[in-house]
Write an enzyme that holds these catalytic residues in place. Structure first.
Site, PDB file in Angstrom:
ATOM      1  N   LYS A  77      47.104  46.249  44.660  1.00  0.00           N
ATOM      2  CA  LYS A  77      45.979  45.779  43.841  1.00  0.00           C
ATOM      3  C   LYS A  77      44.671  46.441  44.265  1.00  0.00           C
ATOM      4  O   LYS A  77      43.893  46.910  43.428  1.00  0.00           O
ATOM      5  CB  LYS A  77      45.869  44.248  43.917  1.00  0.00           C
ATOM      6  CG  LYS A  77      47.081  43.535  43.331  1.00  0.00           C
ATOM      7  CD  LYS A  77      46.911  42.027  43.302  1.00  0.00           C
ATOM      8  CE  LYS A  77      46.916  41.433  44.694  1.00  0.00           C
ATOM      9  NZ  LYS A  77      48.227  41.579  45.372  1.00  0.00           N
ATOM     10  N   THR A 171      46.561  36.653  44.267  1.00  0.00           N
ATOM     11  CA  THR A 171      47.974  36.420  44.538  1.00  0.00           C
ATOM     12  C   THR A 171      48.433  35.111  43.915  1.00  0.00           C
ATOM     13  O   THR A 171      49.622  34.806  43.925  1.00  0.00           O
ATOM     14  CB  THR A 171      48.234  36.362  46.057  1.00  0.00           C
ATOM     15  OG1 THR A 171      47.392  35.349  46.640  1.00  0.00           O
ATOM     16  CG2 THR A 171      47.922  37.700  46.712  1.00  0.00           C
TER      17      THR A 171
END
Length: 347
Positions: A77, A171
């Site tokens: 990410k 997350t």
């Protein structure tokens, strides 16, 4: 040891060496990050979708829509946020949700942005509620209201912001409030990597780090990397250490097997904490069901650590199950530990 004109004590020397080691580790990790989308390995759907978003923004000569990147830790990410800035030929501002605990903190960051910049907020789900509410307006209308004064005399001064691209990483996307989620023009869902993709990652990393390795050695590492490039690169560096210190300097299958045994990573990629959780379930509590808090106390870890670090992988591998009454070991857990399933055990 002397440093400049000063004599360092043993403790100071240890901290200095440790600091240099940590810096070298971070530098090595940063050097392995791909710079462009064409170099990014894995996640083909997200890569294709993001490529369309960026190419369209370039054609219109404006900042891309805001981007939300969701998925487990270590899948890329942060790397993708850096790639977005690189592809748009602009700079990247980096912060994290826990660091933005007041609206004023966010206002200071937003007001310093320049036209077209990319603002990356890691763990965006952990931002304070007041900062989230300010971010709604900033992302949609490119302005913030700065409150001056307190009480009845307080005044809101609108401050216009330049066009920027917000990139959020999380997350736990379920913890994001719907108004914030809706303001992202594109959401990329990152999934765990296959062993083949991880093998490609390891080949690239070994080449960049100047590590001599054969296919069998890298394959052994890839199958134990929990589907995560960050874990794969970390294991690669640890196996390299073993090969240089105790081996021939070459990462082959024997070196990988021996090194990973030293670092307590088994054939499924389970580490000490993972196996401790399984052993507590099977040996101490006869397979469960057992509450998360009880498991955490039994293995000597915080409940959050067990829930976020160990449990997701154990569930994904089919070794434990979550039930309304607690965690339960599956038949695969007993088999992995080499234990006989009790005759009266119910799954």
């Amino acid at each position: 040891m002397e440093f400049g004109d000063q004599e360092l004590t043993g403790a100071e020397e240890e901290r200095l060496v440790s600091g240099r080691a940590e810096t070298a580790e971070r530098d090595a990790e940063a050097a392995l990050r791909p710079k462009g989308l064409q170099d990014f390995i894995g996640q083909p759907q997200v890569r294709e979708q993001l490529s369309l978003v960026l190419d369209a923004a370039k054609a219109r000569n404006r900042a891309p829509d805001h981007v939300l990147l969701s998925g487990p830790p270590g899948l890329g990410k942060t790397t993708l946020a850096m790639i977005i800035a690189h592809e748009m030929q602009t700079s990247l501002r980096v912060t994290s949700g826990p660091a933005v605990q007041h609206a004023g903190d966010l206002a200071a960051i937003l007001s310093s942005l320049e036209e077209g910049e990319v603002l990356f907020i890691d763990e965006i789900h952990r931002m304070a509620r007041a900062a989230e509410e300010m971010l709604y307006v900033a992302m949609e209308d490119f302005r913030v209201d700065v409150i001056v004064g307190k009480g009845p005399g307080a005044t809101a001064i609108p401050l216009d912001l330049p066009q920027f691209t917000m990139v959020g990483a999380t997350t736990r996307s379920g913890l994001l409030p719907a108004p914030l989620r809706d303001r992202f023009g594109f959401t990329g869902l990152l999934d765990f990597y296959s062993s083949d993709d991880l093998l490609t990652v390891l080949k690239r990393s070994a080449h960049m780090l100047g590590i001599e390795a054969d296919l069998a050695g890298l394959t052994e590492i890839s199958t134990r990397s929990r589907g995560t490039p960050r874990v794969a690169n970390r294991l690669l560096r640890r196996v390299r250490d073993w090969a240089q210190v105790r081996g021939t300097g070459i990462i082959d299958e024997a070196a990988a097997l021996t090194a990973l045994k030293v670092y307590e990573v088994d054939e499924l990629g389970l580490d000490r904490l993972d196996r401790s959780v399984l052993q507590v379930l099977c040996k101490r509590f006869a397979g469960g069901p057992v509450g998360l808090g009880t498991i955490a106390v039994s293995v000597g870890e915080e409940a959050d650590t067990v829930e976020t670090v160990s449990e997701p992988y154990l569930v994904r591998e089919g070794l434990i199950s979550r039930t309304p009454r607690g965690r339960v070991a599956t038949s695969a857990a007993w088999k992995h530990l080499g234990m006989q399933i009790p005759a009266n055990y119910e799954f």
